[in-house]
Design an enzyme around this catalytic site. Structure first.
Site, PDB file in Angstrom:
ATOM      1  CD  GLU A 255      -2.416   4.242   3.160  1.00  0.00           C
ATOM      2  OE1 GLU A 255      -2.057   3.082   2.412  1.00  0.00           O
ATOM      3  OE2 GLU A 255      -3.821   4.010   3.208  1.00  0.00           O
TER       4      GLU A 255
ATOM      5  CB  CYS B 249      -0.682   0.150   1.489  1.00  0.00           C
ATOM      6  SG  CYS B 249      -1.992  -1.054   1.361  1.00  0.00           S
TER       7      CYS B 249
HETATM    8  N1  THU Z   1      -4.565   0.559  -1.106  1.00  0.00           N
HETATM    9  C1  THU Z   1      -3.460   1.692  -0.523  1.00  0.00           C
HETATM   10  O1  THU Z   1      -2.325   1.841  -0.777  1.00  0.00           O
HETATM   11  N2  THU Z   1      -4.091   1.860   0.834  1.00  0.00           N
HETATM   12  C2  THU Z   1      -4.335   1.522   1.411  1.00  0.00           C
HETATM   13  O2  THU Z   1      -4.881   1.749   3.148  1.00  0.00           O
HETATM   14  C3  THU Z   1      -5.958   0.386   0.665  1.00  0.00           C
HETATM   15  C4  THU Z   1      -5.905  -0.357  -0.151  1.00  0.00           C
HETATM   16  C5  THU Z   1      -4.231  -0.265  -2.489  1.00  0.00           C
HETATM   17  C6  THU Z   1      -3.291  -1.592  -2.039  1.00  0.00           C
HETATM   18  C7  THU Z   1      -3.957  -2.172  -3.450  1.00  0.00           C
HETATM   19  O3  THU Z   1      -2.757  -1.928  -4.618  1.00  0.00           O
HETATM   20  C8  THU Z   1      -5.621  -1.238  -3.891  1.00  0.00           C
HETATM   21  O4  THU Z   1      -4.864  -0.277  -3.148  1.00  0.00           O
HETATM   22  C9  THU Z   1      -6.976  -2.172  -4.012  1.00  0.00           C
HETATM   23  O5  THU Z   1      -6.695  -2.293  -3.017  1.00  0.00           O
END
Ligand code: THU
EC number: 3.5.4.5
Length: 163
Positions: free
Chosen positions: A75, A73
């Site tokens: 973050e 992710c």
């Molecule tokens: N994702 C994030 O980057 N941050 C989050 O807190 C939730 C989800 C991303 C992970 C994945 O690449 C996409 O969003 C779909 O879940």
């Protein structure tokens, strides 16, 4: 038995102009970072910008993988980069912005549980709150004053020993 309420106050802003200059800037950096996300599988791009006490900003975006769990992710890309580049420097806040190729994200997407746990590690370490700014592509902006607010009953290193 008694019941205890755990809650927190969320600040809701109608638009970016309602934020402070510094917050606007941080959110803009997250929006910019989101464009470079590598999200060919979900089409859901997330950008994060971390502001440090020394005034520096570190960005991250989600990095997906054909072996889905190997992706990361936005973050965590950002917060780990901040820890790697500026060890020991306090973290003030993190702005998170999400968009999709398939629809208009018009409400703020909160960080996933793993990201909350990863961010709270730094909050616990530095013993001062890290605020979180959240926004979709459009719509309201949410501000949480501390990661602890959105991760009640969090695990911490204090459980790993009895001292
Ligand atoms: N994702 C994030 O980057 N941050 C989050 O807190 C939730 C989800 C991303 C992970 C994945 O690449 C996409 O969003 C779909 O879940």
């Amino acid at each position: 038995m008694k019941k205890q309420h755990i809650g927190f106050e969320l600040s809701v802003y109608d638009n970016k102009e309602a934020l402070s200059q510094n917050e606007q800037k941080l959110l803009s950096e997250a929006e910019l970072a989101r464009e470079n996300a590598y999200a060919p599988y979900s089409n859901f791009k997330v950008g994060a910008a971390v502001l440090l006490e020394n005034g520096e900003t570190v960005i991250g975006n989600n990095q997906e993988n054909s072996s889905y769990p190997s992706g990361l992710c936005a973050e965590r890309v950002a917060i780990f980069q901040a820890g790697a580049k500026y060890p020991g420097i306090g973290i003030t806040s993190i702005a998170i912005s999400a968009t999709s190729k398939d629809y208009v994200v018009d409400s703020p997407a909160g960080p996933c549980g793993n990201c909350r746990q990863s961010i709270i590690e730094y909050e616990q370490k530095q013993k001062s709150p890290i605020s979180i700014l959240l926004r979709g592509e459009t719509g309201p902006i949410y501000k949480c004053d501390s990661v602890a607010d959105i991760l009640p009953l969090a695990f911490s290193s204090s459980f790993l020993s009895d001292s």
